[in-house]
Motif scaffolding. Sequence first.
Motif, PDB file in Angstrom:
ATOM      1  N   ALA A 113     -44.900  -2.130  28.101  1.00 18.23           N
ATOM      2  CA  ALA A 113     -45.912  -1.069  28.058  1.00 18.23           C
ATOM      3  C   ALA A 113     -45.282   0.308  28.232  1.00 18.23           C
ATOM      4  O   ALA A 113     -45.832   1.311  27.771  1.00 18.23           O
ATOM      5  CB  ALA A 113     -46.959  -1.293  29.141  1.00 18.23           C
ATOM      6  N   GLY A 114     -44.130   0.373  28.872  1.00 18.63           N
ATOM      7  CA  GLY A 114     -43.481   1.653  29.104  1.00 18.63           C
ATOM      8  C   GLY A 114     -42.628   2.151  27.963  1.00 18.63           C
ATOM      9  O   GLY A 114     -42.162   3.288  27.979  1.00 18.63           O
ATOM     10  N   LEU A 115     -42.416   1.324  26.951  1.00 23.44           N
ATOM     11  CA  LEU A 115     -41.611   1.753  25.814  1.00 23.44           C
ATOM     12  C   LEU A 115     -42.371   2.773  24.972  1.00 23.44           C
ATOM     13  O   LEU A 115     -43.572   2.628  24.736  1.00 23.44           O
ATOM     14  CB  LEU A 115     -41.238   0.551  24.944  1.00 23.44           C
ATOM     15  CG  LEU A 115     -40.305  -0.471  25.570  1.00 23.44           C
ATOM     16  CD1 LEU A 115     -40.125  -1.654  24.630  1.00 23.44           C
ATOM     17  CD2 LEU A 115     -38.970   0.146  25.892  1.00 23.44           C
ATOM     18  N   PRO A 116     -41.692   3.808  24.508  1.00 17.83           N
ATOM     19  CA  PRO A 116     -42.375   4.781  23.653  1.00 17.83           C
ATOM     20  C   PRO A 116     -42.586   4.223  22.247  1.00 17.83           C
ATOM     21  O   PRO A 116     -41.946   3.251  21.843  1.00 17.83           O
ATOM     22  CB  PRO A 116     -41.398   5.968  23.622  1.00 17.83           C
ATOM     23  CG  PRO A 116     -40.073   5.376  23.897  1.00 17.83           C
ATOM     24  CD  PRO A 116     -40.314   4.191  24.791  1.00 17.83           C
ATOM     25  N   ASN A 117     -43.475   4.858  21.509  1.00 13.31           N
ATOM     26  CA  ASN A 117     -43.701   4.432  20.131  1.00 13.31           C
ATOM     27  C   ASN A 117     -42.588   4.977  19.231  1.00 13.31           C
ATOM     28  O   ASN A 117     -41.608   5.536  19.699  1.00 13.31           O
ATOM     29  CB  ASN A 117     -45.091   4.853  19.655  1.00 13.31           C
ATOM     30  CG  ASN A 117     -45.274   6.353  19.654  1.00 13.31           C
ATOM     31  OD1 ASN A 117     -44.348   7.117  19.862  1.00 13.31           O
ATOM     32  ND2 ASN A 117     -46.508   6.780  19.418  1.00 13.31           N
ATOM     33  N   ARG A 118     -42.731   4.829  17.942  1.00 10.12           N
ATOM     34  CA  ARG A 118     -41.668   5.236  17.013  1.00 10.12           C
ATOM     35  C   ARG A 118     -41.429   6.739  17.005  1.00 10.12           C
ATOM     36  O   ARG A 118     -40.358   7.203  16.636  1.00 10.12           O
ATOM     37  CB  ARG A 118     -42.012   4.781  15.605  1.00 10.12           C
ATOM     38  CG  ARG A 118     -41.966   3.306  15.457  1.00 10.12           C
ATOM     39  CD  ARG A 118     -42.236   2.898  14.052  1.00 10.12           C
ATOM     40  NE  ARG A 118     -42.282   1.447  13.982  1.00 10.12           N
ATOM     41  CZ  ARG A 118     -42.332   0.770  12.869  1.00 10.12           C
ATOM     42  NH1 ARG A 118     -42.351   1.406  11.720  1.00 10.12           N
ATOM     43  NH2 ARG A 118     -42.368  -0.544  12.896  1.00 10.12           N
ATOM     44  N   ASP A 119     -42.436   7.508  17.378  1.00 14.66           N
ATOM     45  CA  ASP A 119     -42.288   8.964  17.424  1.00 14.66           C
ATOM     46  C   ASP A 119     -41.677   9.437  18.736  1.00 14.66           C
ATOM     47  O   ASP A 119     -41.454  10.629  18.912  1.00 14.66           O
ATOM     48  CB  ASP A 119     -43.648   9.637  17.240  1.00 14.66           C
ATOM     49  CG  ASP A 119     -44.253   9.332  15.879  1.00 14.66           C
ATOM     50  OD1 ASP A 119     -43.476   9.143  14.928  1.00 14.66           O
ATOM     51  OD2 ASP A 119     -45.491   9.277  15.793  1.00 14.66           O
ATOM     52  N   GLY A 120     -41.451   8.532  19.671  1.00 16.77           N
ATOM     53  CA  GLY A 120     -40.884   8.888  20.967  1.00 16.77           C
ATOM     54  C   GLY A 120     -41.902   9.352  21.984  1.00 16.77           C
ATOM     55  O   GLY A 120     -41.550   9.924  23.010  1.00 16.77           O
ATOM     56  N   VAL A 121     -43.166   9.093  21.707  1.00 16.92           N
ATOM     57  CA  VAL A 121     -44.242   9.507  22.604  1.00 16.92           C
ATOM     58  C   VAL A 121     -44.630   8.322  23.479  1.00 16.92           C
ATOM     59  O   VAL A 121     -44.872   7.228  22.984  1.00 16.92           O
ATOM     60  CB  VAL A 121     -45.465   9.998  21.797  1.00 16.92           C
ATOM     61  CG1 VAL A 121     -46.594  10.397  22.731  1.00 16.92           C
ATOM     62  CG2 VAL A 121     -45.067  11.152  20.896  1.00 16.92           C
ATOM     63  N   HIS A 122     -44.692   8.570  24.787  1.00 16.85           N
ATOM     64  CA  HIS A 122     -45.083   7.525  25.731  1.00 16.85           C
ATOM     65  C   HIS A 122     -46.602   7.393  25.786  1.00 16.85           C
ATOM     66  O   HIS A 122     -47.331   8.266  25.327  1.00 16.85           O
ATOM     67  CB  HIS A 122     -44.560   7.845  27.132  1.00 16.85           C
ATOM     68  CG  HIS A 122     -43.092   7.667  27.258  1.00 16.85           C
ATOM     69  ND1 HIS A 122     -42.505   6.447  27.415  1.00 16.85           N
ATOM     70  CD2 HIS A 122     -42.078   8.561  27.252  1.00 16.85           C
ATOM     71  CE1 HIS A 122     -41.203   6.578  27.502  1.00 16.85           C
ATOM     72  NE2 HIS A 122     -40.908   7.859  27.400  1.00 16.85           N
ATOM     73  N   TRP A 123     -47.040   6.303  26.390  1.00 11.08           N
ATOM     74  CA  TRP A 123     -48.468   6.119  26.623  1.00 11.08           C
ATOM     75  C   TRP A 123     -48.984   7.246  27.505  1.00 11.08           C
ATOM     76  O   TRP A 123     -48.217   7.918  28.180  1.00 11.08           O
ATOM     77  CB  TRP A 123     -48.722   4.789  27.320  1.00 11.08           C
ATOM     78  CG  TRP A 123     -48.500   3.603  26.446  1.00 11.08           C
ATOM     79  CD1 TRP A 123     -47.311   3.015  26.172  1.00 11.08           C
ATOM     80  CD2 TRP A 123     -49.480   2.872  25.729  1.00 11.08           C
ATOM     81  NE1 TRP A 123     -47.490   1.954  25.338  1.00 11.08           N
ATOM     82  CE2 TRP A 123     -48.811   1.837  25.048  1.00 11.08           C
ATOM     83  CE3 TRP A 123     -50.857   2.972  25.603  1.00 11.08           C
ATOM     84  CZ2 TRP A 123     -49.487   0.927  24.254  1.00 11.08           C
ATOM     85  CZ3 TRP A 123     -51.521   2.071  24.813  1.00 11.08           C
ATOM     86  CH2 TRP A 123     -50.838   1.061  24.149  1.00 11.08           C
ATOM     87  N   ARG A 124     -50.269   7.413  27.521  1.00 10.00           N
ATOM     88  CA  ARG A 124     -50.861   8.537  28.255  1.00 10.00           C
ATOM     89  C   ARG A 124     -50.567   8.466  29.749  1.00 10.00           C
ATOM     90  O   ARG A 124     -50.323   9.482  30.382  1.00 10.00           O
ATOM     91  CB  ARG A 124     -52.368   8.542  28.020  1.00 10.00           C
ATOM     92  CG  ARG A 124     -53.026   9.732  28.610  1.00 10.00           C
ATOM     93  CD  ARG A 124     -54.459   9.833  28.202  1.00 10.00           C
ATOM     94  NE  ARG A 124     -55.011  11.063  28.756  1.00 10.00           N
ATOM     95  CZ  ARG A 124     -56.275  11.298  28.855  1.00 10.00           C
ATOM     96  NH1 ARG A 124     -57.142  10.424  28.423  1.00 10.00           N
ATOM     97  NH2 ARG A 124     -56.700  12.420  29.359  1.00 10.00           N
TER      98      ARG A 124
END
Length: 63
Positions: free
Chosen positions: A19-30
């Motif tokens: 859950a702590g991994l960022p998405n492909r754009d490098g944005v973390h969860w809120r």
Amino acid sequence: MNVWTGIISLGLALVLILAGLPNRDGVHWRFLRFHAAMVLYPPLVLALLAFGVAAIVSGLLTK
């Protein structure tokens, strides 16, 4: 009982790591965008990992 507790703790730690991994754009969860989360999140994951390993080892050695 300790083995199952350890497996559940390791599973929770794995879920938190994923859950702590960022998405492909490098944005973390809120919930990880706040500065307090960066102070509290890693120790929680490490504590679950350590407790899980300790519980599994304890459960296997006491049989």
